[in-house]
Design an enzyme around this catalytic site. Sequence first.
Site, mmCIF file in Angstrom:
data_model
loop_
_atom_site.group_PDB
_atom_site.id
_atom_site.type_symbol
_atom_site.label_atom_id
_atom_site.label_comp_id
_atom_site.label_asym_id
_atom_site.label_seq_id
_atom_site.Cartn_x
_atom_site.Cartn_y
_atom_site.Cartn_z
ATOM 1 C CG ASP A 9 -3.949 1.634 -7.657
ATOM 2 O OD1 ASP A 9 -2.705 1.625 -7.734
ATOM 3 O OD2 ASP A 9 -4.563 1.210 -6.660
ATOM 4 C CG ASP A 110 -3.111 -2.397 -6.933
ATOM 5 O OD1 ASP A 110 -2.029 -1.911 -7.307
ATOM 6 O OD2 ASP A 110 -3.893 -1.816 -6.159
ATOM 7 C CD GLU A 111 -0.201 0.997 -9.541
ATOM 8 O OE1 GLU A 111 -0.158 2.137 -10.024
ATOM 9 O OE2 GLU A 111 0.034 0.743 -8.354
HETATM 10 P P1 TTP Z 1 -1.449 -0.122 -3.539
HETATM 11 O O1 TTP Z 1 -2.204 0.055 -4.812
HETATM 12 O O2 TTP Z 1 -0.362 0.853 -3.237
HETATM 13 O O3 TTP Z 1 -2.444 -0.043 -2.281
HETATM 14 P P2 TTP Z 1 -3.898 -0.657 -2.107
HETATM 15 O O4 TTP Z 1 -4.447 -1.196 -3.378
HETATM 16 O O5 TTP Z 1 -3.877 -1.627 -0.968
HETATM 17 O O6 TTP Z 1 -4.723 0.612 -1.621
HETATM 18 P P3 TTP Z 1 -5.201 1.873 -2.499
HETATM 19 O O7 TTP Z 1 -6.687 1.853 -2.395
HETATM 20 O O8 TTP Z 1 -4.600 3.053 -1.808
HETATM 21 O O9 TTP Z 1 -4.693 1.671 -3.883
HETATM 22 O O10 TTP Z 1 -0.824 -1.553 -3.474
HETATM 23 C C1 TTP Z 1 -1.458 -2.703 -4.027
HETATM 24 C C2 TTP Z 1 -1.192 -3.915 -3.180
HETATM 25 O O11 TTP Z 1 0.195 -4.139 -3.052
HETATM 26 C C3 TTP Z 1 -1.726 -3.792 -1.761
HETATM 27 O O12 TTP Z 1 -3.081 -4.166 -1.652
HETATM 28 C C4 TTP Z 1 -0.811 -4.682 -1.005
HETATM 29 C C5 TTP Z 1 0.507 -4.629 -1.747
HETATM 30 N N1 TTP Z 1 1.456 -3.725 -1.033
HETATM 31 C C6 TTP Z 1 2.368 -4.275 -0.140
HETATM 32 O O13 TTP Z 1 2.419 -5.485 0.025
HETATM 33 N N2 TTP Z 1 3.214 -3.426 0.546
HETATM 34 C C7 TTP Z 1 3.187 -2.070 0.403
HETATM 35 O O14 TTP Z 1 3.959 -1.331 1.055
HETATM 36 C C8 TTP Z 1 2.243 -1.512 -0.540
HETATM 37 C C9 TTP Z 1 2.165 -0.023 -0.733
HETATM 38 C C10 TTP Z 1 1.409 -2.380 -1.214
HETATM 39 MG MG MG Z 2 -4.326 -0.054 -5.124
HETATM 40 MG MG MG Z 3 -1.262 0.094 -6.756
#
Ligand code: TTP
Ligand code: MG
Ligand code: MG
Length: 362
Positions: A9, A110-111
């Site tokens: 992720d 992103d994962e």
């Molecule tokens: P995530 O992997 O949940 O969050 P992140 O990568 O920003 O942070 P982390 O380091 O905790 O993993 O989500 C991936 C992307 O998806 C995030 O950068 C933006 C988008 N996203 C949204 O647009 N709305 C949301 O509510 C969430 C959770 C994510």
């Molecule tokens: Mg993330």
């Molecule tokens: Mg994610």
Amino acid sequence: MERVIIHVDMDYFYAAIEEREDPSLKGKAVVVCMYSSRGEQGGAVSTSNYVAREIGIRSAMPCRQAKALNPDAVFLPVRKQFYEEVSDNVMEILRSNADSEEAFEKISIDEAFLEVTNSSCSDPGRAGEIGMRIKEEIRIREKITCSVGIGPNKLIAKMASSFQKPDGITIVRPEEVRDFLKPMPVKKLWGIGKVTEERLAEMGVRTIGDLEEHDIQELISVFGKNRGTWLKQAAAGRDETPVKERTATDQIGRMASLEHDTRDEGMIFSLLDELENDVMARARSRKVSFRSATVTVILSNFKMSTKSRTFSHPVSDMGSLHESAAEMMQQFLEETTLNFRRIGVRVGDLHEMTGQKSLFDF
Ligand code: TTP
Ligand code: MG
Ligand code: MG
């Protein structure tokens, strides 16, 4: 041979890309905002970097609230298409580290999961080396960081990757699964939402350890057979679902926005029917049956969730699709108290219906 699965992720993904593009942002609080079509006032935070998180700015929070928390933070609009290009590059790196092209499954922008059972010779330590190599490759080629989780199945790998963030790597060996899960609050179990968490709390179940020890019959009586059994299995860290790519060509799907964010069942189910009809019409014209059905929901906080059902054999009738889709939608309604923004239906694992008579013919 015990499976070894890696989950990756990306860290604060959208904000990390913005930081990379503009080095002057380093050290500042960065907030990426999704301004809705209803104007700048209605926007919600997509994500923020860790500097902004320290002062309490979180995904899905109204941008106005984030501004109040830190007026000096840098607010940037979402550039989805650009992030998708970066995502494609990252996914190629991940795919190239999986056992085979098929042993790869992207689950969001992103994962992804990758199976490395063969290349690690079923050794989690060697999978750790693959994980380090992946981190290095992404850091050099894309100049952003990620967190890696390694476990004997997707559930554990997914939970391991969020154990140390950002830029972490967590290995959970099969014999460590129980101790890893036991002390965590139930809401950390991948697949448990707010509603389930609350219902479990009423039953005195707070940690995953509590859940694992709980009477399965009681879980089934409260949550139903499937969900009750799943809860018990998951709490014990068991998960047999394969890493399997869901390619676009192997699917037929449609999504649409509700007229406005709502929880009104009449509105939601009538749009769902419309989408099902559309998907069925396309399956018919392509002369395919399908073995899985998926319902996607995007909530008012932009969070997207999906549920899938796999049929025991390929089906091609409206009834099967309708029944499973309606059931999944009902579950979504039970699991959240938020309004629904967009919904989608798709069918997958398509099979050609050559020669044989099908239900369509009647
Ligand atoms: P995530 O992997 O949940 O969050 P992140 O990568 O920003 O942070 P982390 O380091 O905790 O993993 O989500 C991936 C992307 O998806 C995030 O950068 C933006 C988008 N996203 C949204 O647009 N709305 C949301 O509510 C969430 C959770 C994510
Ligand atoms: Mg993330
Ligand atoms: Mg994610």
